[in-house]
Design an enzyme around this catalytic site. Structure first.
Site, PDB file in Angstrom:
ATOM      1  N   ASP A   1      39.674  46.267  30.821  1.00  8.78           N
ATOM      2  CA  ASP A   1      40.330  45.307  29.926  1.00  8.78           C
ATOM      3  C   ASP A   1      39.629  45.223  28.571  1.00  8.78           C
ATOM      4  O   ASP A   1      40.266  45.262  27.521  1.00  8.78           O
ATOM      5  CB  ASP A   1      40.356  43.906  30.568  1.00  8.78           C
ATOM      6  CG  ASP A   1      41.296  43.842  31.755  1.00  8.78           C
ATOM      7  OD1 ASP A   1      41.791  44.904  32.178  1.00  8.78           O
ATOM      8  OD2 ASP A   1      41.528  42.738  32.272  1.00  8.78           O
TER       9      ASP A   1
ATOM     10  N   GLY B   1      46.944  37.699  34.064  1.00 14.51           N
ATOM     11  CA  GLY B   1      46.931  39.124  34.384  1.00 14.51           C
ATOM     12  C   GLY B   1      47.219  40.017  33.179  1.00 14.51           C
ATOM     13  O   GLY B   1      47.475  41.203  33.341  1.00 14.51           O
ATOM     14  N   LEU B   2      47.168  39.429  31.981  1.00 14.49           N
ATOM     15  CA  LEU B   2      47.432  40.231  30.778  1.00 14.49           C
ATOM     16  C   LEU B   2      46.192  40.328  29.885  1.00 14.49           C
ATOM     17  O   LEU B   2      46.300  40.493  28.665  1.00 14.49           O
ATOM     18  CB  LEU B   2      48.625  39.640  30.009  1.00 14.49           C
ATOM     19  CG  LEU B   2      49.957  39.767  30.772  1.00 14.49           C
ATOM     20  CD1 LEU B   2      51.035  38.902  30.148  1.00 14.49           C
ATOM     21  CD2 LEU B   2      50.424  41.229  30.829  1.00 14.49           C
ATOM     22  N   GLY B   3      45.042  40.204  30.490  1.00  7.64           N
ATOM     23  CA  GLY B   3      43.792  40.442  29.773  1.00  7.64           C
ATOM     24  C   GLY B   3      43.361  39.331  28.831  1.00  7.64           C
ATOM     25  O   GLY B   3      42.528  39.552  27.952  1.00  7.64           O
ATOM     26  N   THR B   4      43.910  38.114  29.010  1.00  8.07           N
ATOM     27  CA  THR B   4      43.562  37.038  28.071  1.00  8.07           C
ATOM     28  C   THR B   4      42.062  36.729  28.070  1.00  8.07           C
ATOM     29  O   THR B   4      41.485  36.472  27.018  1.00  8.07           O
ATOM     30  CB  THR B   4      44.352  35.751  28.387  1.00  8.07           C
ATOM     31  OG1 THR B   4      44.403  35.604  29.793  1.00  8.07           O
ATOM     32  CG2 THR B   4      45.750  35.798  27.826  1.00  8.07           C
ATOM     33  N   SER B   5      41.448  36.766  29.245  1.00  8.12           N
ATOM     34  CA  SER B   5      40.011  36.451  29.281  1.00  8.12           C
ATOM     35  C   SER B   5      39.229  37.534  28.545  1.00  8.12           C
ATOM     36  O   SER B   5      38.281  37.247  27.809  1.00  8.12           O
ATOM     37  CB  SER B   5      39.516  36.300  30.723  1.00  8.12           C
ATOM     38  OG  SER B   5      39.590  37.534  31.390  1.00  8.12           O
ATOM     39  N   ALA B   6      39.655  38.783  28.704  1.00  8.27           N
ATOM     40  CA  ALA B   6      38.980  39.875  27.991  1.00  8.27           C
ATOM     41  C   ALA B   6      39.223  39.742  26.487  1.00  8.27           C
ATOM     42  O   ALA B   6      38.329  40.019  25.683  1.00  8.27           O
ATOM     43  CB  ALA B   6      39.475  41.222  28.496  1.00  8.27           C
TER      44      ALA B   6
HETATM   45  C1  MEV Z   1      41.925  43.106  36.055  1.00  3.12           C
HETATM   46  O1  MEV Z   1      42.717  43.110  34.878  1.00  3.12           O
HETATM   47  C2  MEV Z   1      42.165  44.341  36.847  1.00  3.12           C
HETATM   48  C3  MEV Z   1      41.239  44.630  38.019  1.00  3.12           C
HETATM   49  O2  MEV Z   1      41.223  46.049  38.176  1.00  3.12           O
HETATM   50  C4  MEV Z   1      39.850  44.116  37.816  1.00  3.12           C
HETATM   51  C5  MEV Z   1      39.059  44.876  36.770  1.00  3.12           C
HETATM   52  O3  MEV Z   1      39.431  45.990  36.377  1.00  3.12           O
HETATM   53  O4  MEV Z   1      38.022  44.332  36.377  1.00  3.12           O
HETATM   54  C6  MEV Z   1      41.790  44.011  39.276  1.00  3.12           C
END
Ligand code: MEV
Length: 345
Positions: A173, A122-127
């Site tokens: 992200d 949830g900290l943008g690692t994939s991005a």
């Molecule tokens: C993902 O970091 C956050 C979401 O809003 C999805 C997105 O923005 O693509 C849940």
């Protein structure tokens, strides 16, 4: 053969996650937790050779895949987070070569990714991986000469990678990570304005186990929209108001208002069904212990959280409390920069 190294920050979402998928604004910032990516062209073969490090630990060494198989990423590797990284890496290379028509598949790549975080917390690692590999591919193929002048192009390319792998993704992200700093993002116009604020405010960013994937959580929210569009739109319009109020509060450095808005935003995420129960307990404990505000950050289902303390002393106390409850703390400040070129060997 030149080896290029790039530093990619990760990010935290302050306000507006999930709404941003449907066109409302969001506020996110890069944080000083970096994924370093280095690579060179593999002129001897057609193959992509990958090394993935997790801090000092080497999780995958000399993993080899032919570019011919790049679009069928059914790679059977463990652990799960390595498999996820592979998906983003191979898709980024494929999109980079296809969209920009570079290299025409003449060469392979040898790439090393060093990430302090597992992917998908949830900290943008994939991005970050998408932004980093897109930048690397463009630089190695001499399509761009530097990163600084091409951040919007990189962000756009990396966003395509996210959409391709996840099926659905907002530009939040990838644009935040590419451009850097605290950003007010318009997902419809793709503008991402810098918000001037105090980068040293007493925040805490961390994560707990993630129990659902981002894709699953986005689908869960979509079901609510399909079931009751009117209620869903009302929630969206409150999220939009929160984001706009928060932008003003950041500029005025009004931490009390920011805390209150974080708490309300968390409540809305809960109403959308994306907040994990144990994570929710942690958020409430933080508030009881003195946080001005605390919320789930990002897609939810466990994963990342952000809290704002009234002082540095209380920030320290909350960190000790969080660690005793098993949460991982990754940052206590924001970061003003985006993806950067580190070195050329
Ligand atoms: C993902 O970091 C956050 C979401 O809003 C999805 C997105 O923005 O693509 C849940």
């Amino acid at each position: 053969m030149k080896i290029i190294t790039i530093r990619v920050p990760t990010k935290v979402t302050f306000f507006g996650e999930h709404g941003v998928v449907y066109g409302t604004h969001a506020i996110a910032s890069t944080i000083p937790v970096y994924i370093d990516i280095s690579g060179k062209l593999n002129k001897d073969s057609y193959n992509i050779v990958l090394n993935i490090k997790h801090g000092l630990q080497l999780t995958i060494n000399n993993f080899l895949i032919s570019k011919k198989n790049i679009n069928e990423v059914k790679v059977e590797v463990e652990p799960e987070h390595v498999k996820k990284i592979l998906n983003y890496v191979l898709t980024a290379i494929s999109i980079c070569e296809e969209v920009l028509d570079v290299n025409k598949s003449r060469y392979g790549y040898i790439i090393t990714i060093d990430s302090p975080l597992p992917i998908g917390v949830g900290l943008g690692t994939s991005a970050s991986v998408s932004v980093g590999i897109s930048s690397l591919c463009l630089l190695l193929n001499d399509y761009i000469k530097n990163i600084e002048d091409h951040k919007y192009d990189i962000a756009k390319l990396a966003w395509s990678v996210e959409k391709s792998v996840q099926g659905s993704a907002s530009p939040m992200d990838t644009y935040t990570i590419s451009l850097g700093g605290l950003r007010y993002i318009d997902p419809l116009t793709l503008d991402a304005y810098t918000i001037e604020t105090d980068y040293d405010m007493p925040i805490i960013i961390g994560y707990t186990n993630k129990t659902s994937s981002t894709t699953e959580l986005i689908q869960k929210v979509r079901k609510i929209k399909e079931k009751n569009n009117r209620i869903f739109n009302s929630i969206l319009s409150v999220i939009e108001n929160i984001v706009n109020e928060a932008k003003e509060a950041f500029i005025k450095k009004d931490v009390e208002s920011l805390g209150m808005l974080m708490n309300i935003n968390h409540g809305l995420l809960r109403s959308l069904g994306v907040v994990d129960n144990r994570h929710d307990m942690l958020i409430h404990i933080l508030r009881e212990a003195g946080a001005l505000g605390a919320k789930t950050s990002g897609a939810g289902g466990g994963g990342a959280f952000i809290a704002l303390a009234p002082s540095k002393e209380i920030q320290e106390r909350l960190i000790i409390l969080l660690e005793s409850l098993g949460a991982k703390i990754v940052s206590r400040s924001l970061y003003p920069n985006g993806v950067t070129f580190l070195k050329n060997d």
